[in-house]
Design an enzyme around this catalytic site. Structure first.
Site, PDB file in Angstrom:
ATOM      1  N   HIS A   1       2.963   7.803  -1.193  1.00 47.76           N
ATOM      2  CA  HIS A   1       3.346   6.440  -0.807  1.00 47.76           C
ATOM      3  C   HIS A   1       3.766   5.663  -2.053  1.00 47.76           C
ATOM      4  O   HIS A   1       3.182   5.809  -3.126  1.00 47.76           O
ATOM      5  CB  HIS A   1       2.184   5.738  -0.110  1.00 47.76           C
ATOM      6  CG  HIS A   1       2.582   4.494   0.613  1.00 47.76           C
ATOM      7  ND1 HIS A   1       2.845   3.305  -0.043  1.00 47.76           N
ATOM      8  CD2 HIS A   1       2.786   4.248   1.935  1.00 47.76           C
ATOM      9  CE1 HIS A   1       3.178   2.389   0.835  1.00 47.76           C
ATOM     10  NE2 HIS A   1       3.152   2.928   2.047  1.00 47.76           N
TER      11      HIS A   1
ATOM     12  N   GLU B   1      10.448   5.947   3.532  1.00 49.91           N
ATOM     13  CA  GLU B   1      10.128   4.531   3.383  1.00 49.91           C
ATOM     14  C   GLU B   1      10.912   3.947   2.216  1.00 49.91           C
ATOM     15  O   GLU B   1      10.535   4.138   1.051  1.00 49.91           O
ATOM     16  CB  GLU B   1       8.627   4.345   3.114  1.00 49.91           C
ATOM     17  CG  GLU B   1       7.739   4.573   4.305  1.00 49.91           C
ATOM     18  CD  GLU B   1       6.364   3.963   4.086  1.00 49.91           C
ATOM     19  OE1 GLU B   1       5.946   3.141   4.915  1.00 49.91           O
ATOM     20  OE2 GLU B   1       5.717   4.289   3.082  1.00 49.91           O
TER      21      GLU B   1
END
Length: 258
Positions: free
Chosen positions: A95, A167
């Site tokens: 992430h 993302e």
């Protein structure tokens, strides 16, 4: 066919009371969900209490992080086997917030991928570009390079029963998402790259979109051919918003019974 996968990433939010109330609401709301997969990623301190409430529910458990070691003198870390003891099914790795704030690079993330596969958990590899890379037209090459580190270390077979989450860093928490059409281009480039190694793996792998996903925009993401679900941040902390996203997935034409 690929089932839509919806994951709520609660990040560093909540306390025992708010998280307990949120879990109970979601479990009661999702009792009849059967056509899409749903998981939630609470803060590590609340994995155990979440596990207890999720027993016999339609919701699976996801971890926000994992260490590259299974045991040893690594203060503050949590191993893949510890996560397994808590009935965790998925674990987020790569992430952007881990890359930025904890200086995790692709090689280190690949080690996390390896340890999750070794134990039998499903890695969710987050990839994405920052604003400068986006403005310079490097989106696809950045994502491919992040994926290629895994392939170089572990081979394409590692992506069997794995998940990729695209993302765009500039969209996370900003309120501005990538357009569904642009996200589709990135997802297709990722799937095409994996297909250049193995078409069967490419056809089956789940590729999520994440970055300011809301009940209002999620349908257009689901409508894209190569978007197989969403990784939801802020909206997953609101029971009504997250329920609307999951219900949209459940009712979407891509969804089908187990």
């Amino acid at each position: 066919m690929r089932r839509l996968l919806i994951i709520g990433n609660w990040k560093l939010n909540g306390n025992k009371n708010t998280i307990t109330n949120l879990i109970i609401t979601l479990v009661n709301t999702f009792y009849n969900i059967s056509k899409c997969n749903v998981a939630i990623a609470p803060p590590v301190m609340y994995l155990d209490i979440t596990k207890r409430y999720l027993l016999n529910s339609r919701i699976q458990l996801c971890a926000q992080n994992v260490d590259i070691h299974l045991s040893g003198s690594f203060t503050g870390d949590i191993s893949a086997e510890m996560l397994q003891d808590l009935n965790v099914r998925y674990a987020l790795i790569g992430h952007s917030e881990r890359r930025i704030h904890h200086k995790e690079n692709d090689a280190y993330i690949a080690k996390k991928f390896f340890i999750l596969k070794k134990v039998g958990l499903i890695p969710i590899l987050c990839v994405g570009e920052n604003k400068r890379e986006y403005d310079s037209g490097y989106t696809q090459s950045v994502c491919i390079n992040q994926i290629n580190t895994i392939i170089t270390l572990l081979g394409i077979e590692a992506f069997k029963n794995s998940v990729i989450a695209y993302e765009p860093i500039w969209a996370i928490g900003s309120g501005a998402s990538a357009s569904p059409e642009n996200a589709q281009l990135v997802h297709k480039s990722i799937r095409d790259y994996i297909a250049s190694y193995d078409t069967s793996i490419a056809d089956k792998i789940t590729i999520q979109y994440g970055g300011s996903v809301t009940p209002e925009n999620v349908t257009k993401f689901f409508d894209q051919k190569d978007i197989d679900g969403v990784l939801v941040g802020a909206a997953s902390l609101n029971a009504n918003s997250f329920s609307m996203i999951v219900q949209t997935a459940e009712n979407h034409k891509k969804s089908y019974p187990a």
